[in-house]
Design a protein around this motif. Sequence first.
Motif, PDB file in Angstrom:
ATOM      1  N   LEU A  46      27.074  17.400  50.606  1.00 16.51           N
ATOM      2  CA  LEU A  46      25.849  18.387  49.596  1.00 16.51           C
ATOM      3  C   LEU A  46      27.020  19.283  48.621  1.00 16.51           C
ATOM      4  O   LEU A  46      27.280  18.749  47.339  1.00 16.51           O
ATOM      5  N   LEU A  47      28.010  18.938  48.597  1.00 17.60           N
ATOM      6  CA  LEU A  47      29.408  20.501  47.778  1.00 17.60           C
ATOM      7  C   LEU A  47      30.434  19.433  47.154  1.00 17.60           C
ATOM      8  O   LEU A  47      29.578  19.332  46.144  1.00 17.60           O
ATOM      9  N   LEU A  48      30.240  17.835  47.784  1.00 15.80           N
ATOM     10  CA  LEU A  48      30.675  16.905  47.104  1.00 15.80           C
ATOM     11  C   LEU A  48      29.887  16.363  45.646  1.00 15.80           C
ATOM     12  O   LEU A  48      29.766  16.254  44.814  1.00 15.80           O
ATOM     13  N   THR A  49      28.179  16.332  46.288  1.00 14.16           N
ATOM     14  CA  THR A  49      27.271  15.772  45.240  1.00 14.16           C
ATOM     15  C   THR A  49      26.607  17.250  44.703  1.00 14.16           C
ATOM     16  O   THR A  49      26.355  16.727  42.903  1.00 14.16           O
ATOM     17  N   ALA A  50      26.723  18.068  44.570  1.00 12.93           N
ATOM     18  CA  ALA A  50      26.925  19.185  43.283  1.00 12.93           C
ATOM     19  C   ALA A  50      27.735  19.115  42.552  1.00 12.93           C
ATOM     20  O   ALA A  50      27.502  20.093  41.431  1.00 12.93           O
ATOM     21  N   LEU A  51      29.120  18.993  43.008  1.00 16.55           N
ATOM     22  CA  LEU A  51      30.081  19.226  42.347  1.00 16.55           C
ATOM     23  C   LEU A  51      29.977  17.594  41.055  1.00 16.55           C
ATOM     24  O   LEU A  51      29.923  17.881  40.315  1.00 16.55           O
ATOM     25  N   GLY A  52      28.892  16.964  41.391  1.00 14.11           N
ATOM     26  CA  GLY A  52      28.996  15.623  40.108  1.00 14.11           C
ATOM     27  C   GLY A  52      27.947  16.244  39.879  1.00 14.11           C
ATOM     28  O   GLY A  52      28.222  15.321  38.538  1.00 14.11           O
ATOM     29  N   THR A  53      27.129  16.681  40.219  1.00 13.19           N
ATOM     30  CA  THR A  53      25.629  17.659  38.922  1.00 13.19           C
ATOM     31  C   THR A  53      27.261  18.598  37.859  1.00 13.19           C
ATOM     32  O   THR A  53      26.477  18.839  36.632  1.00 13.19           O
ATOM     33  N   ALA A  54      28.234  18.667  37.813  1.00  7.72           N
ATOM     34  CA  ALA A  54      29.064  19.511  37.122  1.00  7.72           C
ATOM     35  C   ALA A  54      29.810  18.887  35.985  1.00  7.72           C
ATOM     36  O   ALA A  54      29.466  19.187  34.883  1.00  7.72           O
TER      37      ALA A  54
END
Length: 172
Positions: free
Chosen positions: A120-128
């Motif tokens: 989740l955190l890596l995917t959320a980083l991708g949204t940045a």
Amino acid sequence: GINAEYMGGYAAVSDGLDGYIARKYNQTSSLGGKLDPLADKVVVNCLAAVLMLKGCLPAYVFFVMALRDVALIGGGVAYMYFTSPPPRALRSVLSLRASAGYEIKPSFLSKANTFFQFSLLLTALGTAYYPASPELQTVVGVLSVIVSILTVGSGIHYATSLSGIQKVPPPS
């Protein structure tokens, strides 16, 4: 240069790799068994806090994760305090010497939770980096629900089974 996404990925991969190497070459230790889960909690919660503040992670997910980890650490300290011989002192319970008589064993549910949290955190980083991507937003939404369920479930499991921390006999 090195960006946060690569550092997050490195943290996730190195976390799994160091545990694998330690077990494979029998290089585990009581201290490492306590510091590794604590380091996981620090990395995950710091990254989640930053992502929440940047609007890349729903706030409820951060609070569910952080509250569970605070409860686990508090519960572990309380367990060590109440199972240590008298006279009891909180200062002695928090010392490394006192913690030598205890072993932390993550459950399968907790390991699955950690995997999904890092995902989740890596995917959320991708949204940045790609804020206009509806696909990434959808994946963050789905993973947020999965992580919340696993986080609450593993917290309940630890609280009801006391399986995460065990008193071990001193070496003979």
